[in-house]
Design a protein around this motif. Structure first.
Motif, PDB file in Angstrom:
ATOM      1  N   VAL A   1       0.816  -1.216   0.000  1.00 31.29           N
ATOM      2  CA  VAL A   1       0.000   0.000   0.000  1.00 31.29           C
ATOM      3  C   VAL A   1       0.848   1.263   0.000  1.00 31.29           C
ATOM      4  O   VAL A   1       0.328   2.360  -0.255  1.00 31.29           O
ATOM      5  CB  VAL A   1      -0.964   0.014   1.210  1.00 31.29           C
ATOM      6  CG1 VAL A   1      -1.959  -1.121   1.122  1.00 31.29           C
ATOM      7  CG2 VAL A   1      -0.205  -0.031   2.520  1.00 31.29           C
TER       8      VAL A   1
ATOM      9  N   ILE B   1       0.865   2.781  -3.716  1.00 32.30           N
ATOM     10  CA  ILE B   1      -0.366   3.012  -4.475  1.00 32.30           C
ATOM     11  C   ILE B   1      -0.822   4.462  -4.348  1.00 32.30           C
ATOM     12  O   ILE B   1      -0.667   5.091  -3.296  1.00 32.30           O
ATOM     13  CB  ILE B   1      -1.472   2.033  -3.987  1.00 32.30           C
ATOM     14  CG1 ILE B   1      -2.600   1.905  -5.003  1.00 32.30           C
ATOM     15  CG2 ILE B   1      -2.015   2.452  -2.633  1.00 32.30           C
ATOM     16  CD1 ILE B   1      -2.219   1.071  -6.182  1.00 32.30           C
TER      17      ILE B   1
ATOM     18  N   LYS C   1      -3.850   7.479  -4.371  1.00 31.07           N
ATOM     19  CA  LYS C   1      -5.206   7.569  -3.848  1.00 31.07           C
ATOM     20  C   LYS C   1      -6.174   6.993  -4.889  1.00 31.07           C
ATOM     21  O   LYS C   1      -6.052   7.256  -6.082  1.00 31.07           O
ATOM     22  CB  LYS C   1      -5.596   9.016  -3.556  1.00 31.07           C
ATOM     23  CG  LYS C   1      -4.832   9.654  -2.403  1.00 31.07           C
ATOM     24  CD  LYS C   1      -5.314  11.085  -2.163  1.00 31.07           C
ATOM     25  CE  LYS C   1      -4.566  11.722  -1.004  1.00 31.07           C
ATOM     26  NZ  LYS C   1      -5.031  13.115  -0.749  1.00 31.07           N
TER      27      LYS C   1
ATOM     28  N   THR D   1      -5.720   0.444  -6.591  1.00 28.29           N
ATOM     29  CA  THR D   1      -6.059  -0.921  -6.188  1.00 28.29           C
ATOM     30  C   THR D   1      -4.800  -1.756  -6.007  1.00 28.29           C
ATOM     31  O   THR D   1      -3.916  -1.756  -6.873  1.00 28.29           O
ATOM     32  CB  THR D   1      -6.946  -1.608  -7.243  1.00 28.29           C
ATOM     33  OG1 THR D   1      -8.176  -0.892  -7.361  1.00 28.29           O
ATOM     34  CG2 THR D   1      -7.248  -3.052  -6.863  1.00 28.29           C
TER      35      THR D   1
ATOM     36  N   ARG E   1      -5.281   5.342   5.890  1.00 26.62           N
ATOM     37  CA  ARG E   1      -4.852   5.298   4.479  1.00 26.62           C
ATOM     38  C   ARG E   1      -5.913   4.617   3.619  1.00 26.62           C
ATOM     39  O   ARG E   1      -6.269   5.093   2.538  1.00 26.62           O
ATOM     40  CB  ARG E   1      -3.528   4.517   4.377  1.00 26.62           C
ATOM     41  CG  ARG E   1      -2.994   4.410   2.941  1.00 26.62           C
ATOM     42  CD  ARG E   1      -2.128   5.613   2.579  1.00 26.62           C
ATOM     43  NE  ARG E   1      -2.291   5.982   1.174  1.00 26.62           N
ATOM     44  CZ  ARG E   1      -1.655   5.410   0.155  1.00 26.62           C
ATOM     45  NH1 ARG E   1      -0.808   4.435   0.372  1.00 26.62           N
ATOM     46  NH2 ARG E   1      -1.852   5.832  -1.072  1.00 26.62           N
TER      47      ARG E   1
ATOM     48  N   ASP F   1      -7.971   7.606   1.619  1.00 27.04           N
ATOM     49  CA  ASP F   1      -7.392   7.575   0.269  1.00 27.04           C
ATOM     50  C   ASP F   1      -8.133   6.607  -0.662  1.00 27.04           C
ATOM     51  O   ASP F   1      -7.726   6.411  -1.806  1.00 27.04           O
ATOM     52  CB  ASP F   1      -5.909   7.167   0.337  1.00 27.04           C
ATOM     53  CG  ASP F   1      -5.039   8.248   0.950  1.00 27.04           C
ATOM     54  OD1 ASP F   1      -5.555   9.375   1.140  1.00 27.04           O
ATOM     55  OD2 ASP F   1      -3.867   7.975   1.247  1.00 27.04           O
TER      56      ASP F   1
ATOM     57  N   ILE G   1      -8.353   3.347  -0.849  1.00 27.60           N
ATOM     58  CA  ILE G   1      -7.525   2.266  -1.374  1.00 27.60           C
ATOM     59  C   ILE G   1      -8.346   0.980  -1.406  1.00 27.60           C
ATOM     60  O   ILE G   1      -9.030   0.635  -0.433  1.00 27.60           O
ATOM     61  CB  ILE G   1      -6.274   2.056  -0.497  1.00 27.60           C
ATOM     62  CG1 ILE G   1      -5.459   3.347  -0.408  1.00 27.60           C
ATOM     63  CG2 ILE G   1      -5.426   0.909  -1.055  1.00 27.60           C
ATOM     64  CD1 ILE G   1      -4.978   3.877  -1.716  1.00 27.60           C
TER      65      ILE G   1
END
Length: 335
Positions: free
Chosen positions: A243, A246, A248, A251, A270, A274, A276
């Motif tokens: 993560v 990655i 915002k 995937t 996060r 964001d 995710i």
């Protein structure tokens, strides 16, 4: 016939058995090419819940039909075929809803034993997921149908858009297959790994840029982050780190499986603020298999680049010992 049995973790023995006869709807295959894979290696090192011990193992293979059971249509003796080792039942609640890769009986009736001279293929696989192998495709290439189907399913789930920046973490066979399938879709691919030989191979197979863990990956995206991250190592620490790369709204595709019962913990802020997406992915559907078969037939993939050596059945332990030491990518077993 000879068949390699996984007796217990770290121990493989060759067993002499009678050649089985196919039942109604089944076929008997004379195995021509079988490939090692990460699941086989896990089983060899520590056991695996889907592979019984002692028992036959291996599930990436191709071969020639040696005998056809009653009721089989569309196939006959001496025809070369390419196939996978499972097929959905079509009757459970998951199948009725179109989740064929999550079929309730899918993993309970697998065709295992590719590291053998002969193997029986069950009725569901024969009917749904076995194809004639064209002469333009070698048996070695055809044996990639199963792992390539997994990758095709992962790409279908991820649904990358053209010119997306995708990071693949891991340079094993799955990561190297992901590179090739994604590049055919016009995606920008970065690869993160440790092994310099495998990273260079990733570049040869189409990766736009390669990184080691000591480098700043985000420079590649001008600090924005990757649109998608594909985790292909099956290591807890890498799941957690994924993560970090990655953007915002991006995937993370968690392809590499962890041992059942393993728990991971992410920064809730996060994930929430964001937006995710953490996405698990497993196996494949019949449509994925058809697409993978077409990709193999197209000749656009450099599949044999992933084969690090050939062994007979008697040398199969050597192949797995090499893999356990990080030597090689996949090994071809020729019964």
């Amino acid at each position: 016939m000879k068949s390699a049995y996984l007796i217990k973790p770290g121990r493989i023995e060759l067993v002499e058995k009678s050649i089985p006869a196919p039942g109604e709807g089944e076929v008997l295959i004379r195995v021509k090419s079988a490939l090692t894979c990460g699941t086989d290696l896990k089983a060899y090192l520590r056991g695996h819940p889907l592979i019984s011990m002692p028992g036959p193992f291996g599930h990436e293979f191709s071969g020639v039909i040696a005998e056809v059971g009653s009721g089989v249509n569309g196939f006959k003796k001496d025809e070369p075929v390419m196939l996978v080792h499972t097929a959905p039942c079509g009757e459970c609640e998951y199948c009725k809803r179109g989740f064929f890769n999550l079929c309730s009986v899918l993993t309970k009736d697998m065709t295992l034993g590719a590291f053998s001279e002969y193997i029986i293929v069950n009725k569901r696989v024969v009917k749904q997921n076995m194809f004639h192998k064209p002469d333009s495709v070698s048996f070695e290439q055809a044996a990639f149908l199963e792992p390539l189907s997994c990758v095709v399913h992962g790409v279908r789930v991820l649904n990358p858009q053209g010119k997306d920046n995708v990071l693949i973490i891991g340079t094993g066979p799955i990561g190297l297959l992901f590179i090739q399938v994604l590049k055919l879709k016009g995606v920008n691919v970065a690869v993160l790994g440790r092994n310099s030989f495998k990273l260079n191979l990733a570049k040869e197979l189409g990766a736009d840029v390669i990184f080691t863990y000591s480098e700043d990956l985000l420079n590649f995206t001008d600090g924005f982050g990757f649109d998608s991250v594909i985790e292909c190592t099956g290591k807890k620490e890498v799941w957690l780190k994924s993560v970090s790369y990655i953007r915002k709204g991006g995937t993370v595709l968690l392809f590499g499986g962890l041992k059942s019962g393993t728990e991971v913990c992410y920064n809730a802020g996060r994930l929430h603020y964001d937006e995710i997406t953490l996405k698990g992915v497993f196996h494949y559907t019949p449509d994925d298999i058809k697409e993978a078969a077409d990709l193999i037939k197209s000749g656009n993939l450099k599949l044999t680049k992933l084969i690090s050596g050939n062994f007979s059945l008697s040398g199969i332990t050597v192949a797995f010992e090499k893999l356990s030491k990080g030597e090689g990518i996949k090994y071809l077993i020729e019964p």
